[in-house]
Write a protein that holds these residues in place. Structure first.
Motif, PDB file in Angstrom:
ATOM      1  N   SER A  14       0.836  -1.214   0.000  1.00  0.00           N
ATOM      2  CA  SER A  14       0.000   0.000   0.000  1.00  0.00           C
ATOM      3  C   SER A  14       0.860   1.249   0.000  1.00  0.00           C
ATOM      4  CB  SER A  14      -0.950  -0.010   1.185  1.00  0.00           C
ATOM      5  OG  SER A  14      -0.249   0.291   2.367  1.00  0.00           O
ATOM      6  N   SER A  15       2.069   1.135   0.572  1.00  0.00           N
ATOM      7  CA  SER A  15       2.972   2.275   0.590  1.00  0.00           C
ATOM      8  C   SER A  15       3.403   2.653  -0.825  1.00  0.00           C
ATOM      9  CB  SER A  15       4.200   1.923   1.433  1.00  0.00           C
ATOM     10  OG  SER A  15       4.431   2.923   2.379  1.00  0.00           O
ATOM     11  N   PHE A  16       3.485   1.657  -1.706  1.00  0.00           N
ATOM     12  CA  PHE A  16       3.806   1.954  -3.114  1.00  0.00           C
ATOM     13  C   PHE A  16       2.580   2.509  -3.821  1.00  0.00           C
ATOM     14  CE2 PHE A  16       7.065  -1.015  -1.871  1.00  0.00           C
ATOM     15  CZ  PHE A  16       8.211  -0.459  -2.435  1.00  0.00           C
ATOM     16  N   VAL A  17       1.433   1.891  -3.514  1.00  0.00           N
ATOM     17  CA  VAL A  17       0.193   2.325  -4.158  1.00  0.00           C
ATOM     18  C   VAL A  17      -0.062   3.802  -3.878  1.00  0.00           C
ATOM     19  CG1 VAL A  17      -2.301   2.033  -4.194  1.00  0.00           C
ATOM     20  CG2 VAL A  17      -0.822   0.022  -4.065  1.00  0.00           C
ATOM     21  N   ILE A  18       0.135   4.209  -2.602  1.00  0.00           N
ATOM     22  CA  ILE A  18      -0.190   5.592  -2.253  1.00  0.00           C
ATOM     23  C   ILE A  18       0.741   6.552  -2.995  1.00  0.00           C
ATOM     24  CG2 ILE A  18       1.296   5.862  -0.216  1.00  0.00           C
ATOM     25  CD1 ILE A  18      -1.075   7.257   1.137  1.00  0.00           C
ATOM     26  N   HIS A  19       1.955   6.067  -3.284  1.00  0.00           N
ATOM     27  CA  HIS A  19       2.877   6.956  -3.978  1.00  0.00           C
ATOM     28  C   HIS A  19       2.405   7.243  -5.400  1.00  0.00           C
ATOM     29  CE1 HIS A  19       6.530   9.156  -4.545  1.00  0.00           C
ATOM     30  NE2 HIS A  19       6.787   8.486  -5.646  1.00  0.00           N
ATOM     31  N   TYR A  20       1.731   6.267  -6.020  1.00  0.00           N
ATOM     32  CA  TYR A  20       1.155   6.521  -7.347  1.00  0.00           C
ATOM     33  C   TYR A  20       0.160   7.670  -7.281  1.00  0.00           C
ATOM     34  CZ  TYR A  20       3.192   2.375  -9.524  1.00  0.00           C
ATOM     35  OH  TYR A  20       4.062   1.479 -10.041  1.00  0.00           O
ATOM     36  N   GLY A  21      -0.614   7.698  -6.192  1.00  0.00           N
ATOM     37  CA  GLY A  21      -1.593   8.788  -6.039  1.00  0.00           C
ATOM     38  C   GLY A  21      -0.894  10.127  -5.970  1.00  0.00           C
ATOM     39  N   ASP A  22       0.201  10.172  -5.202  1.00  0.00           N
ATOM     40  CA  ASP A  22       0.953  11.412  -5.054  1.00  0.00           C
ATOM     41  C   ASP A  22       1.536  11.852  -6.391  1.00  0.00           C
ATOM     42  OD1 ASP A  22       2.234  13.400  -3.234  1.00  0.00           O
ATOM     43  OD2 ASP A  22       4.047  12.467  -4.038  1.00  0.00           O
ATOM     44  N   THR A  23       2.084  10.870  -7.146  1.00  0.00           N
ATOM     45  CA  THR A  23       2.632  11.188  -8.473  1.00  0.00           C
ATOM     46  C   THR A  23       1.529  11.723  -9.377  1.00  0.00           C
ATOM     47  OG1 THR A  23       3.995   9.255  -8.096  1.00  0.00           O
ATOM     48  CG2 THR A  23       4.135  10.261 -10.280  1.00  0.00           C
ATOM     49  N   ALA A  24       0.352  11.095  -9.288  1.00  0.00           N
ATOM     50  CA  ALA A  24      -0.763  11.505 -10.146  1.00  0.00           C
ATOM     51  C   ALA A  24      -1.135  12.963  -9.885  1.00  0.00           C
ATOM     52  CB  ALA A  24      -1.973  10.602  -9.911  1.00  0.00           C
ATOM     53  N   VAL A  25      -1.256  13.343  -8.601  1.00  0.00           N
ATOM     54  CA  VAL A  25      -1.724  14.698  -8.321  1.00  0.00           C
ATOM     55  C   VAL A  25      -0.681  15.717  -8.753  1.00  0.00           C
ATOM     56  CG1 VAL A  25      -0.894  14.989  -5.948  1.00  0.00           C
ATOM     57  CG2 VAL A  25      -3.013  16.084  -6.681  1.00  0.00           C
ATOM     58  N   LYS A  26       0.584  15.320  -8.728  1.00  0.00           N
ATOM     59  CA  LYS A  26       1.614  16.261  -9.158  1.00  0.00           C
ATOM     60  C   LYS A  26       1.554  16.493 -10.670  1.00  0.00           C
ATOM     61  CE  LYS A  26       4.652  15.839  -5.248  1.00  0.00           C
ATOM     62  NZ  LYS A  26       5.573  14.953  -4.556  1.00  0.00           N
ATOM     63  N   GLN A  27       0.903  15.556 -11.382  1.00  0.00           N
ATOM     64  CA  GLN A  27       0.675  15.772 -12.811  1.00  0.00           C
ATOM     65  C   GLN A  27      -0.738  16.292 -13.068  1.00  0.00           C
ATOM     66  OE1 GLN A  27       1.464  11.795 -13.961  1.00  0.00           O
ATOM     67  NE2 GLN A  27       3.694  12.043 -13.906  1.00  0.00           N
ATOM     68  N   ASN A  28      -1.324  16.840 -12.010  1.00  0.00           N
ATOM     69  CA  ASN A  28      -2.655  17.436 -12.100  1.00  0.00           C
ATOM     70  C   ASN A  28      -3.751  16.413 -12.405  1.00  0.00           C
ATOM     71  OD1 ASN A  28      -4.020  19.691 -11.550  1.00  0.00           O
ATOM     72  ND2 ASN A  28      -3.611  20.733 -13.502  1.00  0.00           N
ATOM     73  N   ASN A  29      -3.481  15.149 -12.096  1.00  0.00           N
ATOM     74  CA  ASN A  29      -4.436  14.088 -12.402  1.00  0.00           C
ATOM     75  C   ASN A  29      -5.201  13.723 -11.121  1.00  0.00           C
ATOM     76  OD1 ASN A  29      -5.759  11.759 -13.037  1.00  0.00           O
ATOM     77  ND2 ASN A  29      -3.920  10.576 -13.589  1.00  0.00           N
ATOM     78  N   VAL A  30      -6.243  14.484 -10.814  1.00  0.00           N
ATOM     79  CA  VAL A  30      -6.963  14.274  -9.554  1.00  0.00           C
ATOM     80  C   VAL A  30      -7.722  12.955  -9.576  1.00  0.00           C
ATOM     81  CG1 VAL A  30      -8.694  15.243  -8.003  1.00  0.00           C
ATOM     82  CG2 VAL A  30      -7.111  16.749  -9.176  1.00  0.00           C
ATOM     83  N   LYS A  31      -8.159  12.572 -10.764  1.00  0.00           N
ATOM     84  CA  LYS A  31      -8.854  11.286 -10.895  1.00  0.00           C
ATOM     85  C   LYS A  31      -7.947  10.138 -10.463  1.00  0.00           C
ATOM     86  CE  LYS A  31     -12.420  10.005 -14.121  1.00  0.00           C
ATOM     87  NZ  LYS A  31     -12.770   9.839 -15.540  1.00  0.00           N
ATOM     88  N   GLY A  32      -6.691  10.192 -10.949  1.00  0.00           N
ATOM     89  CA  GLY A  32      -5.704   9.183 -10.575  1.00  0.00           C
ATOM     90  C   GLY A  32      -5.449   9.197  -9.076  1.00  0.00           C
ATOM     91  N   LEU A  33      -5.356  10.412  -8.536  1.00  0.00           N
ATOM     92  CA  LEU A  33      -5.174  10.536  -7.095  1.00  0.00           C
ATOM     93  C   LEU A  33      -6.274   9.812  -6.349  1.00  0.00           C
ATOM     94  CD1 LEU A  33      -4.188  12.043  -4.429  1.00  0.00           C
ATOM     95  CD2 LEU A  33      -5.839  13.797  -5.053  1.00  0.00           C
ATOM     96  N   ARG A  34      -7.525  10.058  -6.771  1.00  0.00           N
ATOM     97  CA  ARG A  34      -8.661   9.456  -6.083  1.00  0.00           C
ATOM     98  C   ARG A  34      -8.624   7.934  -6.192  1.00  0.00           C
ATOM     99  NH1 ARG A  34     -12.981  12.376  -4.545  1.00  0.00           N
ATOM    100  NH2 ARG A  34     -14.445  10.744  -5.106  1.00  0.00           N
ATOM    101  N   LYS A  35      -8.247   7.457  -7.372  1.00  0.00           N
ATOM    102  CA  LYS A  35      -8.221   6.005  -7.567  1.00  0.00           C
ATOM    103  C   LYS A  35      -7.185   5.366  -6.635  1.00  0.00           C
ATOM    104  CE  LYS A  35      -6.060   4.110 -11.101  1.00  0.00           C
ATOM    105  NZ  LYS A  35      -5.702   3.971 -12.496  1.00  0.00           N
TER     106      LYS A  35
END
Lengths: 544, 203
Positions: free
Chosen positions: B80-101
């Motif tokens: 889950s620690s890796f999964v959450i990092h994907y969310g952080d990466t997503a929001v930094k690319q302005n991808n809020v949908k990815g963040l939510r997922k």
């Protein structure tokens, strides 16, 4: 200038200019660091009076060898909560929370602390701590000393003891939140013209204190949680009959509580380093030595705790190690003492009340420090452990040191905080009474201890009565000494002569703004043009 | 408190000028706090290890621990620690949908971890007060579980706030980052805790 029209409204807290503040503004969740500083100082002083009253009852009890004034269990509750209140609700919040919050942003040229809301939260967490301590008296009061060693703390007054634990956890949380706020503020929010080595020494002291609080407080919290579980939920961490270990508690407790000694004295060292150069009109001697010795104390101070436990079945190698580390930690303290003496040397000393308390502190702290060195040496400690010699020692460092330092700070910064000058003659009366009272109370306790009178008892052998009566008289002189200060502070706060922005001709940045400072401290942030202690470059104006 | 007063354009400019030097220190503030919190766990770890070294038998008979479920739980939490990092990466690319997922998946994994922990407690056959080992076991895992729960609340808080358009974005993601740092902290503490409580029983 548009900026001069800034009101509290615009920055999100609905406060008028400090001149128009009413008393009730200080009872709100205010995020201004100056208001929080005053909240800490005043509430801490209130608890100082409460703890002091407890001490007077104890000294009255000890005027006679028999236990005739109060119930012995109540006496135990008094001694426990006297210690707890003086440490956790007076000196720590007063010196760190009070002076730290008020002064650090002003000294480094910041508009506020890094986390103003967290700061206010940290103050308001101390309120339940105070209520729990006071409330515990309805359940008999915790009776196992401020150290709360098991098994005594497991078998006496369980409800009150649990309340005591929760109070300490609240106070500890407050101190951790405060500490992280100070660290970030000092690290990140200095005015651009201020490098690390241009920072006032008080800020260095608060930085070292905060690091220490940040790393040692959680360990105490861990120990206290276990104690709470042992009392209330049937665990056996500290119950030897089920495999638990009482000495484990002592390690956890002292891992925090020895550094707590430095939490109570490092900010005071900071106050000393500000007060002495201003009133001696001389640059501080050994700026870097004083600054870095705070950090040295903070590091070595984490490795001396077992000197409180030389009689707890401690193995010889441990006694040896911790004796040596204890003697080493006296060195950076000595560095400071000699630096202050060298600062005083040849200075144009102004004997203001603040300066008198600072010089008084110097004398008494050296005395307390030396008895500390004797106590830190295992062979002596085993002889005088748990006697009045220990009580004498820590009252010399905590009263002669910390409380004198807080008084020095109050006399020094009262004009800045309130915009009014304190009355100097009354201040001198206060100093003389306090100085006589302190020595009359605590000096004879050395002899009591060496003769073998145990601490924490309501009854004692009649041969000690003569010396005890001297201590009791001294304690009441100390009680009396509060009066000139209280009268002075309360009267001067509303009626004292108005203070200018810089009544002492000091060089640190807090004196470059109004007294009291406006909201957000300056219209335009100050620029450092000279060092914080650059005295003697022009003829000093003597104002008192 | 913010937004309570509607400033005029003039006062807003002044107020902004007043606040221009206020940087956002929340992330280093959180890290500083976690250093302190780690010391509290360190205290518990030391207590555990000292009691372990002093005991004749650790864990004592009748209070053995199960290894399979916690091992699966460990894998879930570390993943889950890796999964959450994907969310952080997503929001930094302005991808809020990815963040939510990614944050929703992390929250689910955290919830599974907690459920697994509760299941383990219910099947162990001994309780908090059985002996010194069980005291330590329940206190340490329980205290960590409490932190997982807080982390879960932080993640749910981020999910809740991200519903609003523009609340998070490439330039505005401090809250997202803080929840992630806290989650990593919970994860690191678990790795140490799993090692000393569970893995050391194999030695």
């Amino acid at each position: 200038m548009a900026q001069a029209n800034i009101t509290g409204e615009m920055i999100g807290n609905s406060f008028p200019h400090p001149d128009k503040w009413k008393w009730y503004h200080y009872f709100t969740f205010n995020v201004d660091h100056k208001v929080i500083g005053i909240q800490y100082l005043v509430s801490a002083f209130f608890f100082y009076l409460v703890g002091g009253a407890m001490a007077l009852v104890m000294r009255a009890e000890l005027a006679t060898p028999s236990s005739d004034l109060v119930d012995p269990n109540f006496y135990n509750a008094l001694l426990t909560n006297h210690g707890t209140i003086m440490i956790f609700l007076w000196i720590v919040p007063g010196a760190i929370g009070g002076f730290g919050n008020y002064l650090v942003p002003l000294m480094i040229g910041a508009r506020d602390m890094a986390f103003p809301k967290l700061n206010a939260l940290a103050f308001w967490i101390t309120v339940p701590a105070g209520l729990l301590i006071v409330g515990s008296f309805f359940f008999g009061g915790a009776q196992s000393g401020w150290t709360s060693y098991p098994p005594l703390s497991l078998i006496t007054a369980n409800t009150a003891q649990s309340m005591w634990i929760l109070a300490i956890v609240c106070a500890g949380t407050s101190s951790i939140l405060g500490a992280l706020n100070f660290i970030i503020t000092i690290w990140k929010m200095r005015v651009p013209s201020m490098g690390w080595n241009d920072m006032p020494l008080f800020c260095w002291a608060i930085l070292a204190t905060s690091l220490l609080a940040l790393f040692s407080t959680p360990v105490l919290a861990a120990g206290l949680v276990l104690l709470l579980f042992d009392i209330n939920f049937g665990t056996s961490f500290f119950r030897p009959e089920n495999g638990g270990d009482v000495v484990m508690y002592q390690h956890l407790f002292w891992f925090y509580s020895h550094p707590a000694v430095y939490l109570m004295i490092l900010p005071i060292f900071g106050i000393m380093s500000e007060v002495i150069p201003v009133h001696a009109r001389k640059p501080i001697f050994g700026y870097k030595a004083i600054a870095y010795s705070s950090l040295t104390i903070c590091i070595i101070g984490l490795f001396v705790w077992v000197h409180h436990m030389f009689t707890s079945g401690t193995p010889p190698w441990m006694r040896m190690f911790f004796t040596v580390s204890t003697l080493i930690v006296a060195v950076p303290t000595g560095v400071k003492i000699f630096s202050w003496v060298a600062t005083l040397w040849g200075g144009k000393i102004r004997y203001t009340s603040a300066m008198l308390f600072a010089i008084g502190l110097l004398a008494m702290f050296v005395f307390g420090g030396l008895s500390g060195v004797t106590l830190g040496t295992a062979p002596v400690d085993i002889h005088v452990h748990d006697t009045y010699y220990v009580v004498a020692h820590f009252h010399y460092v905590l009263f002669g040191g910390s409380v004198f330092g807080i008084y020095a700070g109050l006399y020094h910064w009262f004009p800045k905080i309130t915009g009014r000058m304190l009355n100097e003659p009354l201040g001198k009366v206060h100093f003389i009474l306090t100085f006589i009272g302190t020595n009359l109370t605590f000096l004879p306790m050395h002899e009591l201890g060496l003769k073998g009178m145990p601490r924490r008892v309501a009854m004692y052998d009649p041969q000690f009565q003569y010396i005890n009566i001297i201590c009791t008289i001294g304690a009441f002189v100390l009680g009396l000494s509060i009066l000139p200060f209280l009268i002075n502070a309360i009267w001067s706060w509303s009626n004292g002569p108005k203070a200018s922005g810089n009544p002492w001709n000091a060089k640190t940045l807090e004196w470059t703004t109004d007294s009291p400072p406006i909201i957000e401290n300056w219209d335009v942030l100050p620029v450092m043009t000279e060092g914080p202690y650059a005295y003697g470059e022009e003829p000093a104006e003597v104002s008192s | 408190m913010q937004g309570a007063i509607e400033p005029t354009s003039d006062t807003a400019a002044v107020a902004e000028a007043h606040h221009e030097e206020h940087h956002d220190f929340r992330v280093i503030g959180l890290i500083t706090f976690l250093c302190s919190e780690f010391l509290m766990f360190a205290g518990f770890f030391v207590i555990f290890l000292v009691y372990r070294s002093a005991a004749a038998e650790w864990p004592p008979e009748e209070t053995e621990i199960e290894l399979l479920l916690p091992a699966i739980n460990t894998i879930i939490l570390v993943a889950s620690s890796f999964v959450i990092h994907y969310g952080d990466t997503a929001v930094k690319q302005n991808n809020v949908k990815g963040l939510r997922k990614w944050y929703a998946i992390t929250a689910a994994m955290g919830a599974i971890f907690l459920a697994g922990q509760i299941y383990e407690y219910m099947n162990l056959g001994y309780g908090l007060t059985t002996n010194l080992f069980s005291n330590c076991f329940y206190l340490l895992t329980g205290f960590h579980g409490l932190h997982v729960f807080i982390g879960l609340l932080l993640i749910l808080g981020v999910l809740w706030r991200s519903r609003r358009e523009g609340h998070y974005g490439a330039e505005k993601h401090t809250g997202v980052e803080m929840a992630e740092i806290y989650w990593h902290f919970v994860d690191v503490v678990w790795i140490v805790l799993f090692s000393i409580i569970y893995l050391l029983t194999l030695v």
